[in-house]
Design a protein around this motif. Structure first.
Motif: not given
Length: 236
Positions: A104-116
């Protein structure tokens, strides 16, 4: 989740109010484990407890708590196993969750991944850097590298960024460099030959439309083309 000897499930607790599943795993007595340094079969000295987040069970968070053996090696003394079938020591996450983080880190920012996934971005960065570090230090062969994807990610709050270089054909991250100025291309060019890559045969960079990236490509990879995907064109 498959559990086979010498590993055993000691307990499973389901907390419906908190939507939480806790799985406790141990090992059968009398078994030997390999020394993490030399690989010789060794007796168990004692154990330490480690907890990993596992893949969610529907909308329930799942955690594995495990008694990880410490073995007594005649040559190396008492050592803790570096990893188990489900996770490695030093990580907050099981191998399967780490795989999802990297994907998922290749598809979204770390901040977005953190929330996800509901985890601190600092923990996610540790996972990301661990696997990137291993990739670039374990006989990484870039002799066939021709097309490179370039992207930026905020490392911390306050607009601190890293630049991520990936093999566009395999999708694998190959390098992470601090900053997003044109000089990251200079560092990437100098780094490539250390892993069998040839800067002169790089054909293409897929990247965003930032002025610094365009300047870096033009100065340090003059012969390579640059393209912009739809996301970057729309964002730009």
């Amino acid at each position: 989740m498959s559990v086979q000897l010498p590993w055993v499930i000691n307990d499973v607790q389901i907390y419906h109010k908190n939507k939480l599943v806790e799985v406790s795993i141990g090992f059968a007595r009398g078994n030997e484990f390999s020394c993490p340094e030399c690989g010789l079969a060794c007796s168990v000295h004692d154990s330490v407890t480690h907890r990993w987040r596992y893949l969610d069970f529907f909308d329930y968070r799942c955690y594995l708590t495990m008694n990880v053996p410490r073995v007594r090696c005649e040559k190396h003394g008492v050592l803790t196993l570096k990893e188990t079938p489900w996770g490695r020591m030093g990580s907050h996450y099981s191998f399967m969750v780490e795989h999802e983080i990297m994907k998922l880190s290749s598809e979204m920012s770390m901040s977005a991944l953190s929330k996800h996934i509901g985890e601190p971005d600092s923990n996610l960065w540790r996972v990301f850097k661990y696997y990137v570090f291993n990739a670039v230090h374990n006989d990484l062969d870039l002799s066939m590298l021709r097309r490179v994807a370039v992207d930026e990610k905020p490392q911390k709050r306050g607009h601190i960024y890293v630049t991520i270089f990936s093999d566009l054909d395999t999708g694998n991250v190959i390098n992470v460099t601090e900053g997003r100025k044109k000089e990251v291309f200079s560092e990437f060019r100098a780094w490539l030959p250390k892993h069998g890559g040839d800067p002169e045969v790089i054909e293409l960079f897929s990247m965003d439309m930032s002025v610094s990236y365009k300047a870096g490509r033009a100065e340090y990879f003059k012969e390579a083309d640059e393209v912009y995907d739809r996301f970057h064109i729309k964002k730009g």
